[in-house]
Design a protein around this motif. Structure first.
Motif, short mmCIF file in Angstrom:
data_model
loop_
_atom_site.label_atom_id
_atom_site.label_comp_id
_atom_site.label_asym_id
_atom_site.label_seq_id
_atom_site.Cartn_x
_atom_site.Cartn_y
_atom_site.Cartn_z
N LYS A 120 0.91 -1.09 0.01
CA LYS A 120 -0.10 0.04 -0.05
C LYS A 120 0.81 1.22 -0.13
CE LYS A 120 -0.68 0.50 4.99
NZ LYS A 120 -1.62 0.64 6.13
N TRP A 121 2.05 1.21 0.54
CA TRP A 121 2.89 2.38 0.58
C TRP A 121 3.76 2.45 -0.79
CZ3 TRP A 121 1.46 5.33 4.28
CH2 TRP A 121 1.18 4.67 5.78
N GLY A 122 3.88 1.30 -1.31
CA GLY A 122 4.33 1.55 -2.77
C GLY A 122 3.45 2.03 -3.61
N GLN A 123 2.18 1.73 -3.42
CA GLN A 123 1.12 2.23 -4.31
C GLN A 123 0.72 3.81 -4.42
OE1 GLN A 123 -0.59 1.09 -7.00
NE2 GLN A 123 0.93 -1.14 -6.44
N LYS A 124 1.21 4.23 -2.90
CA LYS A 124 1.10 5.54 -2.54
C LYS A 124 2.05 6.52 -3.32
CE LYS A 124 -1.95 5.26 1.43
NZ LYS A 124 -1.73 5.58 2.87
N THR A 125 3.21 5.94 -3.61
CA THR A 125 4.30 6.74 -4.37
C THR A 125 3.70 7.67 -5.47
OG1 THR A 125 5.97 4.87 -3.41
CG2 THR A 125 6.60 6.62 -5.13
N SER A 126 4.07 8.80 -5.69
CA SER A 126 3.58 9.73 -6.68
C SER A 126 4.22 9.04 -7.97
CB SER A 126 4.01 11.00 -6.57
OG SER A 126 5.39 11.16 -6.53
N GLU A 127 3.46 9.10 -9.23
CA GLU A 127 4.28 8.58 -10.40
C GLU A 127 5.67 9.19 -10.82
OE1 GLU A 127 3.50 6.29 -12.34
OE2 GLU A 127 1.47 5.95 -11.36
#
Length: 243
Positions: A211-218
């Motif tokens: 979930k924290w990786g998915q929250k990384t901005s593009e």
């Protein structure tokens, strides 16, 4: 039973010495890049002698400051408080052959002089908080000079506004870390994919479904297909998903 302080103190001294020896043995050497250019090569050359060998750069000066310290061939400190890491290049680390020559070259061009910066618009700072930029002296690109003089190797790590291959020639050395990166890194756009997502801002990497990786901005995403590739680029594992 009373324990003598003398043996304990001696043991502590031995442990400290061993720890120091281990630290020296494992000192950071970066990519291991080195060169055999003698440190005296530029001793008899003036700053203007070096600068006149190169054409004006197409990079644009965004700000100016005085260089107060040259850490090594690719890192300088400025009087405005900024620590600058020259983007796209990598010079020998302290203790590695070529360190002094590369450092002396930059000192001759920059130390106690006003320099210009063209800051990388794609990524302003590295994970250590240093400003990523092209250093400009009298309209000339110092990063480019280091490559063409053989004092540095190419270290191209996207995202970056600058493509250092344009500054180099066919004989210029390329960092192994980039070869690893280019073989394992997928497009960092919204369509990118990989087994791991790294955050170029935090310096951490995650499982693709973390979930924290998915929250990384593009803008800050870097994709890797293997754990080893992420580690080799200096990223540390997320403590939540523990990739």
């Amino acid at each position: 039973m009373k324990i003598s302080k003398k043996p304990v103190l001696s043991l502590l001294i031995i442990l400290i010495i061993c720890a120091g020896t281990l630290a020296i043995a494992s000192a950071y050497t970066g990519t291991g890049f080195s060169h055999s250019i003698p440190s005296s090569k530029y001793s008899d050359m003036s700053r203007s002698d070096i600068l006149k060998k190169y054409d004006k750069t197409e990079c644009h000066v965004e700000e100016k400051a005085v260089c107060t310290k040259v850490v090594d061939g690719d890192t300088i400190y400025l009087d405005n408080g900024k620590k600058v890491r020259m983007v796209g290049v990598n010079t020998p680390e302290r203790g590695v052959e070529g360190y002094i020559a590369s450092k002396n070259f930059v000192q001759k061009l920059c130390l106690n002089k006003k320099v210009g910066l063209d800051i990388d618009d794609s990524k302003h700072t590295d994970k250590y908080g240093r400003t990523l930029a092209v250093v400009i002296v009298k309209g000339k690109n110092v990063n480019e000079m280091l490559l063409k003089e053989g004092l540095a190797e190419i270290m191209y790590i996207p995202p970056s506004e600058f493509y250092p291959y344009h500054w180099a020639d066919s004989s210029t050395h390329t960092a192994d870390s980039y070869n690893t990166y280019s073989n394992t890194h997928s497009d960092s756009s919204s369509s990118g994919s990989g087994s791991y997502i790294a955050n170029s801002n935090s310096g951490k990497f995650h499982e693709a479904d973390c979930k924290w990786g998915q929250k990384t901005s593009e803008h800050n995403r870097v994709y890797f297909n293997s754990r080893n590739a992420a580690v080799s680029q200096g990223y540390v594992p997320c403590k939540v998903c523990n990739p």
